[in-house]
Design a protein around this motif. Structure first.
Motif, PDB file in Angstrom:
ATOM      1  N   PHE A  44       0.806  -1.218   0.000  1.00 32.69           N
ATOM      2  CA  PHE A  44       0.000   0.000   0.000  1.00 32.69           C
ATOM      3  C   PHE A  44       0.841   1.271   0.000  1.00 32.69           C
ATOM      4  CE2 PHE A  44      -3.332  -2.790   2.112  1.00 32.69           C
ATOM      5  CZ  PHE A  44      -4.078  -2.941   0.963  1.00 32.69           C
ATOM      6  N   ALA A  45       1.938   1.300   0.760  1.00 33.83           N
ATOM      7  CA  ALA A  45       2.777   2.503   0.800  1.00 33.83           C
ATOM      8  C   ALA A  45       3.332   2.810  -0.585  1.00 33.83           C
ATOM      9  CB  ALA A  45       3.911   2.331   1.803  1.00 33.83           C
ATOM     10  N   GLY A  46       3.830   1.782  -1.265  1.00 29.97           N
ATOM     11  CA  GLY A  46       4.363   1.984  -2.612  1.00 29.97           C
ATOM     12  C   GLY A  46       3.295   2.399  -3.597  1.00 29.97           C
ATOM     13  N   ALA A  47       2.109   1.794  -3.488  1.00 26.81           N
ATOM     14  CA  ALA A  47       1.013   2.145  -4.398  1.00 26.81           C
ATOM     15  C   ALA A  47       0.577   3.594  -4.194  1.00 26.81           C
ATOM     16  CB  ALA A  47      -0.169   1.192  -4.171  1.00 26.81           C
ATOM     17  N   THR A  48       0.517   4.024  -2.940  1.00 25.75           N
ATOM     18  CA  THR A  48       0.136   5.406  -2.647  1.00 25.75           C
ATOM     19  C   THR A  48       1.135   6.389  -3.243  1.00 25.75           C
ATOM     20  OG1 THR A  48      -0.980   4.767  -0.600  1.00 25.75           O
ATOM     21  CG2 THR A  48      -0.318   7.078  -0.802  1.00 25.75           C
ATOM     22  N   LEU A  49       2.428   6.113  -3.068  1.00 26.01           N
ATOM     23  CA  LEU A  49       3.461   7.000  -3.605  1.00 26.01           C
ATOM     24  C   LEU A  49       3.456   6.988  -5.130  1.00 26.01           C
ATOM     25  CD1 LEU A  49       6.342   6.155  -1.117  1.00 26.01           C
ATOM     26  CD2 LEU A  49       5.087   8.321  -1.258  1.00 26.01           C
ATOM     27  N   LEU A  50       3.262   5.822  -5.723  1.00 21.11           N
ATOM     28  CA  LEU A  50       3.223   5.751  -7.191  1.00 21.11           C
ATOM     29  C   LEU A  50       2.046   6.557  -7.738  1.00 21.11           C
ATOM     30  CD1 LEU A  50       4.158   4.730  -9.916  1.00 21.11           C
ATOM     31  CD2 LEU A  50       2.860   2.617  -9.506  1.00 21.11           C
ATOM     32  N   GLN A  51       0.884   6.454  -7.106  1.00 23.90           N
ATOM     33  CA  GLN A  51      -0.258   7.226  -7.579  1.00 23.90           C
ATOM     34  C   GLN A  51       0.044   8.722  -7.547  1.00 23.90           C
ATOM     35  OE1 GLN A  51      -3.906   7.653  -5.122  1.00 23.90           O
ATOM     36  NE2 GLN A  51      -4.995   6.799  -6.899  1.00 23.90           N
ATOM     37  N   ARG A  52       0.681   9.178  -6.468  1.00 27.70           N
ATOM     38  CA  ARG A  52       1.053  10.594  -6.361  1.00 27.70           C
ATOM     39  C   ARG A  52       2.016  10.986  -7.488  1.00 27.70           C
ATOM     40  NH1 ARG A  52       2.354  13.407  -1.694  1.00 27.70           N
ATOM     41  NH2 ARG A  52       0.778  12.143  -0.671  1.00 27.70           N
ATOM     42  N   LEU A  53       2.993  10.151  -7.739  1.00 24.75           N
ATOM     43  CA  LEU A  53       3.984  10.454  -8.771  1.00 24.75           C
ATOM     44  C   LEU A  53       3.363  10.465 -10.169  1.00 24.75           C
ATOM     45  CD1 LEU A  53       6.953   8.338  -7.367  1.00 24.75           C
ATOM     46  CD2 LEU A  53       6.810  10.843  -7.452  1.00 24.75           C
ATOM     47  N   LEU A  54       2.451   9.555 -10.418  1.00 25.88           N
ATOM     48  CA  LEU A  54       1.765   9.539 -11.714  1.00 25.88           C
ATOM     49  C   LEU A  54       0.948  10.811 -11.912  1.00 25.88           C
ATOM     50  CD1 LEU A  54       0.605   5.808 -11.841  1.00 25.88           C
ATOM     51  CD2 LEU A  54       2.280   6.886 -13.357  1.00 25.88           C
TER      52      LEU A  54
END
Length: 235
Positions: A98-108
């Motif tokens: 979840f932490a990685g998915a949250t950060l990836l969504q922000r970066l996208l």
């Protein structure tokens, strides 16, 4: 620019130091930081706390090629699932997925569609093969594999031509996590002897070797799939 979670030790630290040695600017995200370098920016965040990850403020990303590596991970309690506390799977999933998915969504959301962007999630062979007493960890790494495949498909459909989302299994690496595995009682982990043998027979990859293999995969390999194993990358 390279953004890496979990850079205080192990694979994350080795990967960060490898990029720094090549002149890259590295942003490290995590609770602790052990790297001191002019091109290293430390961002304090407890990845096990969803609210902290959601509220994280990232430095200016600029317009240069971006690499995001979600390396932070925890094994969680090693025990049979019926004996775990009810919140144990959630805790492991938060850090590993979840932490990685949250950060990836922000970066996208922050990155223009024409910007070069590679997102790498560190997965595991445990996401493909069941290991008793590792239910939470296996589930989190299996989630990473399929999640990355979905994100790659979505971003192709959304018109992001220079984007790759990779799920990368590093192999069995000589880290503190492995040391912890070897110390577990056979009563709660039936395969502990196998992991002890990996160490005794020198079958473990060093974090530095993993960092070199990962760099070759990301920068010198034709990326025509999503799920990779660094066992297949020759230096």
């Amino acid at each position: 620019m390279v953004i890496i979670t979990g850079t205080s030790r192990g694979i994350g630290k080795a990967v960060a130091e490898n990029y720094l040695a090549k002149g890259e600017h590295v942003i490290g995200i995590g609770r602790n930081h052990t790297i001191t370098h002019a091109n290293y920016t430390a961002v304090i965040c407890d990845l096990s706390q969803a609210a902290e990850v959601e509220q994280l403020t990232l430095p200016d990303l600029g317009s240069e090629a971006l690499i995001f590596i979600h390396n932070a991970g925890v094994l969680g309690e090693v025990n049979y699932f019926e004996k775990l506390s009810p919140d144990e799977p959630q805790k492991v999933m938060q850090v590993n997925f979840f932490a990685g998915a949250t950060l990836l969504q922000r970066l996208l959301q922050l990155t223009p569609k024409d910007q070069s962007f590679k997102a790498i999630f560190i997965s595991s062979g445990a996401g493909k093969n069941p290991i008793a007493s590792w239910a939470s960890y296996c589930a989190s790494k299996a989630a990473v594999d399929l999640f990355c495949q979905v994100i790659q498909l979505e971003e192709q459909q959304l018109g992001r031509p220079d984007f790759h989302c990779l799920s990368v299994a590093p192999g069995v690496v000589d880290t503190e996590m492995q040391a912890g595995i070897r110390s577990v009682s056979e009563d709660v982990f039936s395969e502990v002897a196998r992991f002890q043998e990996y160490k005794h027979s020198n079958q473990l990859y060093s974090p530095e070797l993993v960092s070199q293999k990962l760099y070759k995969l990301v920068h010198h390999t034709v990326l025509n799939q999503v799920v990779y194993s660094l066992r297949d990358i020759e230096l």
